[in-house]
Write a protein that holds these residues in place. Sequence first.
Motif, PDB file in Angstrom:
ATOM      1  N   ASN A  34       5.231   5.069  -6.418  1.00  9.43           N
ATOM      2  CA  ASN A  34       6.543   4.678  -6.888  1.00  9.43           C
ATOM      3  C   ASN A  34       6.415   3.349  -7.635  1.00  9.43           C
ATOM      4  N   GLU A  35       7.501   2.588  -7.709  1.00 12.38           N
ATOM      5  CA  GLU A  35       7.491   1.292  -8.378  1.00 12.38           C
ATOM      6  C   GLU A  35       7.969   0.196  -7.424  1.00 12.38           C
ATOM      7  N   LEU A  36       7.635   0.351  -6.148  1.00 13.67           N
ATOM      8  CA  LEU A  36       8.065  -0.577  -5.119  1.00 13.67           C
ATOM      9  C   LEU A  36       7.334  -1.915  -5.249  1.00 13.67           C
ATOM     10  N   ASN A  37       8.008  -3.015  -4.892  1.00 13.69           N
ATOM     11  CA  ASN A  37       7.404  -4.339  -5.005  1.00 13.69           C
ATOM     12  C   ASN A  37       7.688  -5.151  -3.744  1.00 13.69           C
ATOM     13  N   GLY A  38       7.239  -6.388  -3.755  1.00 11.51           N
ATOM     14  CA  GLY A  38       7.427  -7.248  -2.596  1.00 11.51           C
ATOM     15  C   GLY A  38       6.316  -7.070  -1.571  1.00 11.51           C
ATOM     16  N   ASN A  39       6.453  -7.774  -0.451  1.00 10.58           N
ATOM     17  CA  ASN A  39       5.456  -7.730   0.613  1.00 10.58           C
ATOM     18  C   ASN A  39       5.619  -6.485   1.478  1.00 10.58           C
ATOM     19  N   LEU A  40       4.560  -6.162   2.190  1.00 11.90           N
ATOM     20  CA  LEU A  40       4.633  -5.109   3.190  1.00 11.90           C
ATOM     21  C   LEU A  40       5.424  -5.652   4.372  1.00 11.90           C
ATOM     22  N   PRO A  41       6.571  -5.051   4.727  1.00 12.99           N
ATOM     23  CA  PRO A  41       7.417  -5.639   5.788  1.00 12.99           C
ATOM     24  C   PRO A  41       6.695  -5.719   7.127  1.00 12.99           C
ATOM     25  N   ASP A  42       6.863  -6.833   7.817  1.00 14.42           N
ATOM     26  CA  ASP A  42       6.279  -6.977   9.146  1.00 14.42           C
ATOM     27  C   ASP A  42       6.865  -5.962  10.126  1.00 14.42           C
ATOM     28  N   THR A  43       8.092  -5.528   9.853  1.00 19.39           N
ATOM     29  CA  THR A  43       8.756  -4.609  10.780  1.00 19.39           C
ATOM     30  C   THR A  43       8.064  -3.253  10.862  1.00 19.39           C
ATOM     31  N   LEU A  44       7.244  -2.897   9.849  1.00 14.51           N
ATOM     32  CA  LEU A  44       6.523  -1.630   9.921  1.00 14.51           C
ATOM     33  C   LEU A  44       5.569  -1.611  11.112  1.00 14.51           C
ATOM     34  N   GLY A  45       5.222  -2.799  11.610  1.00 14.42           N
ATOM     35  CA  GLY A  45       4.379  -2.868  12.800  1.00 14.42           C
ATOM     36  C   GLY A  45       5.038  -2.328  14.042  1.00 14.42           C
ATOM     37  N   GLN A  46       6.334  -2.004  13.964  1.00 17.87           N
ATOM     38  CA  GLN A  46       7.053  -1.440  15.107  1.00 17.87           C
ATOM     39  C   GLN A  46       6.938   0.087  15.173  1.00 17.87           C
ATOM     40  N   LEU A  47       6.285   0.680  14.181  1.00 17.21           N
ATOM     41  CA  LEU A  47       6.173   2.137  14.115  1.00 17.21           C
ATOM     42  C   LEU A  47       4.975   2.591  14.946  1.00 17.21           C
ATOM     43  N   PHE A  48       5.081   2.444  16.258  1.00 18.63           N
ATOM     44  CA  PHE A  48       3.958   2.673  17.158  1.00 18.63           C
ATOM     45  C   PHE A  48       3.459   4.111  17.146  1.00 18.63           C
ATOM     46  N   ASN A  49       4.319   5.050  16.792  1.00 15.70           N
ATOM     47  CA  ASN A  49       3.940   6.465  16.851  1.00 15.70           C
ATOM     48  C   ASN A  49       3.409   6.999  15.518  1.00 15.70           C
ATOM     49  N   SER A  50       3.323   6.146  14.525  1.00 16.04           N
ATOM     50  CA  SER A  50       2.944   6.612  13.189  1.00 16.04           C
ATOM     51  C   SER A  50       1.500   7.097  13.146  1.00 16.04           C
ATOM     52  N   GLU A  51       1.337   8.246  12.507  1.00 19.40           N
ATOM     53  CA  GLU A  51       0.007   8.797  12.251  1.00 19.40           C
ATOM     54  C   GLU A  51      -0.364   8.699  10.772  1.00 19.40           C
ATOM     55  N   THR A  52       0.657   8.537   9.926  1.00 24.87           N
ATOM     56  CA  THR A  52       0.422   8.449   8.484  1.00 24.87           C
ATOM     57  C   THR A  52       1.212   7.289   7.908  1.00 24.87           C
ATOM     58  N   LEU A  53       0.530   6.414   7.188  1.00 24.49           N
ATOM     59  CA  LEU A  53       1.170   5.306   6.465  1.00 24.49           C
ATOM     60  C   LEU A  53       0.588   5.279   5.064  1.00 24.49           C
ATOM     61  N   ARG A  54       1.441   5.597   4.085  1.00 27.76           N
ATOM     62  CA  ARG A  54       0.973   5.674   2.698  1.00 27.76           C
ATOM     63  C   ARG A  54       1.906   4.871   1.811  1.00 27.76           C
ATOM     64  N   VAL A  55       1.404   3.765   1.284  1.00 28.04           N
ATOM     65  CA  VAL A  55       2.201   2.896   0.417  1.00 28.04           C
ATOM     66  C   VAL A  55       1.432   2.543  -0.851  1.00 28.04           C
ATOM     67  N   GLY A  56       0.338   3.217  -1.141  1.00 29.58           N
ATOM     68  CA  GLY A  56      -0.473   2.913  -2.315  1.00 29.58           C
ATOM     69  C   GLY A  56       0.201   3.334  -3.607  1.00 29.58           C
ATOM     70  N   GLY A  57      -0.344   2.847  -4.721  1.00 32.29           N
ATOM     71  CA  GLY A  57       0.192   3.226  -6.016  1.00 32.29           C
ATOM     72  C   GLY A  57       1.538   2.627  -6.312  1.00 32.29           C
ATOM     73  N   ASN A  58       1.830   1.425  -5.764  1.00 29.90           N
ATOM     74  CA  ASN A  58       3.053   0.696  -6.055  1.00 29.90           C
ATOM     75  C   ASN A  58       2.687  -0.668  -6.645  1.00 29.90           C
ATOM     76  N   SER A  59       3.614  -1.597  -6.619  1.00 30.14           N
ATOM     77  CA  SER A  59       3.369  -2.946  -7.136  1.00 30.14           C
ATOM     78  C   SER A  59       3.596  -3.977  -6.037  1.00 30.14           C
ATOM     79  N   LEU A  60       3.086  -3.692  -4.862  1.00 31.74           N
ATOM     80  CA  LEU A  60       3.261  -4.582  -3.723  1.00 31.74           C
ATOM     81  C   LEU A  60       2.438  -5.856  -3.900  1.00 31.74           C
ATOM     82  N   THR A  61       2.875  -6.919  -3.253  1.00 29.61           N
ATOM     83  CA  THR A  61       2.201  -8.218  -3.327  1.00 29.61           C
ATOM     84  C   THR A  61       1.973  -8.738  -1.911  1.00 29.61           C
ATOM     85  N   GLY A  62       1.303  -9.895  -1.835  1.00 26.30           N
ATOM     86  CA  GLY A  62       1.072 -10.525  -0.543  1.00 26.30           C
ATOM     87  C   GLY A  62      -0.304 -10.206  -0.005  1.00 26.30           C
TER      88      GLY A  62
END
Length: 798
Positions: free
Chosen positions: A272-300
């Motif tokens: 996508n065209e998402l920007n900004g930092n990776l939110p710290d709150t994503l660390g609360q997703l204890f049950n996650s098996e898949t995390l895909r945020v590549g191909g954006n314009s994230l920083t930090g």
Amino acid sequence: MFNSVICSLKAQCNEKDTNTLLHFKQGVTDPSGLLSSCFPELDCCHWTGVKCDNITGRVTQLNLPCHINHPKVVDYGEKDDKSNCLTGEFSLNLLELEFLSYLSRGNPPHLCGNSTNLHYLDLSYNYNRLVDNLHWLSLTMLPSLLELHLESCQLENIYPFLQYANFTSLQVLNLADNDFASDWLFNLSCDISYIDLSQNEIHSQLPKTLPNLRSVKSLILSHNYLKGSIPNWLGQLEQLQELVLSDNFFSGPIPASLGNLSSLIELILDLNELNGNLPDTLGQLFNSETLRVGGNSLTGIVSERNLLSFPKLQRLYIGSPDLIFNFDPGWVPSFQLLRIGLGYVRDQLPAWLFTQTSLKYLSILHSTASFEPLDKFWNFATQLEYIDLTNNTIHGDMSNVLLSSKFVWLASNNLSGGMPGISPQVTVLNLGNNSLFGSISPLLCDNMTDKSNLVHLSLGHNHLSGEITSCWNNWKSLVLIGLQSNNLTGKIPHSMGSLSNLRFLYLGSNKFFGEVPFSLKNCKNLRILDLGHNNLSGVIPSWLGQSVKGLLLRSNQFSGNIPTELCQINSIMVMDFASNRLSGSIPNCLQNITAMISSYASTRRVVFTVNLTGIPVHIYCNIWMLIKGNELAYVDLMNVIDLSSNNLSGSVPLEMYMLTGLQSLNLSHNQLMGTILEEIDNLKQLEAIDLSRNNLSGEIPESMSALHYLAVLNLSFNNFVGKIPTGTQLGSTNLSYIGNPDLCGAPLTKICPQDDESHDTKPREEEDDDEKSEVYSWFYMGLGIGFAVGFWGVLGTT
């Protein structure tokens, strides 16, 4: 799904249901014998695909499976083989089975009935049955319907039905891979749990207020044209387990509210065209098996802090140009990944990567990280089934490396040395655009005792030399061979004719000589044959199969006439014979090439799919065209005829003007005579035409002004006379017309007598000198081939 039925012996099939099924059988064609068990003397509860109630004997489930043949290699646009499926008109109302609750793959476009017990309806993959509406589905059935599956049906006109449908009980809705363009789902009034609208044409934004989706567990909207920000209300969907928004145009930051989704298992936001930092709150997703945020314009910065709370993580895709990896070298994650995709990694690869002993898929793209020590990395890679390293800065000699993954894509790195070894399980191998040198024989001829599964072999754009080898008998599974842009020499070996599965052969820009071997006639499935920029001689092959789409023979020493047999290959879209020694006239049968008549062909895209274990791999072959000094890559084939720089004579045949889908025509630098016919206005798709440096004469027809897509025009150095027709596309530059002494009018400075007989003009001799001083070098068209890969394992949800 079930393939057989076990019925209670205490209940026989209801007579009414038996007659309904028998009448249904009479109205269809059954090539695979799917309904062969349906005989009147047998209890219908024992028929294949039928399930009855053990007490009443009424039919409750009907499964009409289509045993589709999924070939290992599929061309783009090619549908699965459904020759074994039921066809014909469904003359009886299956839904008169009033206790039917489950109907799968029946695809009855003319059904109607009053059953209110239908709970499961699956008509997916019925693109050849014209399911373009649901008028046959009685509104009385909808309140009881729990699951509706209409994936890949090419639906176009069902929106009015869905908009007013009363799906009060619907729990599962699958409309993936259609032409659906509405966001109607946000108006649903039922407790739906699964929604899949991926691969459609939805262009809207997600609503800013929370729709009635509080029960949804899976929301799949990938591969659309959704835009705007990702709304915060998604964080209120407390039961959500799967959120797939990849491959859209979402912008702005990733909402911190997504961290509230404690039940979330898959979060897929890549491409996508998402920007900004990776939110710290994503660390609360204890049950996650898949995390895909590549191909954006994230920083930090991304460090172990972002991944500490993912003990169940199995799939991780992350990387943006301005995102910095900063992991502690001693950190060991609590998770064991199956797949990982990293992008834009600087300096060193994360040390924890080498602790992932369960890893099967690795992708590292656009990175400047050091892969050293290389021995450690290649030893680690032996556990992988899929490895994709593209556009990195990997240094090192490959000659001592043994590649053993099924999928090996190492394009556009700095790999050097000789050929590596490969194991028999390698199916896709791309080492293109590196600095490899030496012979290809060690790769193809050494130690091949086991049967090879290699389908794709790309070694183009390296420094390989020597002859092409004759060991092709060991590689009969090959579908694509890419050896273009090397220093290979010798003759094309006859053993290549043994490759009966070959569809794409790229040998351009080498030093091959001799004739094209007649044995290639056995390669009846050839789609693209690129032999351009060599020293090949003889005549143009006339024995090519009926599947050829691109024939590229530019810059060789071919002689003789253009064979009329080519007119019988109606699939040709690119015919590039420029810069040879061809003579004679242009064949007058070109109108038989139907691919050049269509303004749009579904088979334009040069793509094929390799079905590896669980993951289809889409391989794209780009066409590079050089127009007006701008080199552009086309994933979709254009309709192109380039016969320039030969010794062709005669006139441009009338049949050439019948190719209404033609987009580029270059006949320059020949000895053609005659006039441009008024029928040229039939070629309304033309974007470029070059007829320069011939002996053409007469007036330029006014009908050329109707070519509204024309961006490149060159009629220079002929014998045209009269006034240049008006039209912005015809008057952009005088370079298009120089060398025609008897032409006048804009953009030339010579004014036509009928426009201003009294206007002072330069003497003829001075004007001719001015025209001859113009530099004629602006128009050149060339074709080359490059490769790109679209990997479903990266873009998909599994």
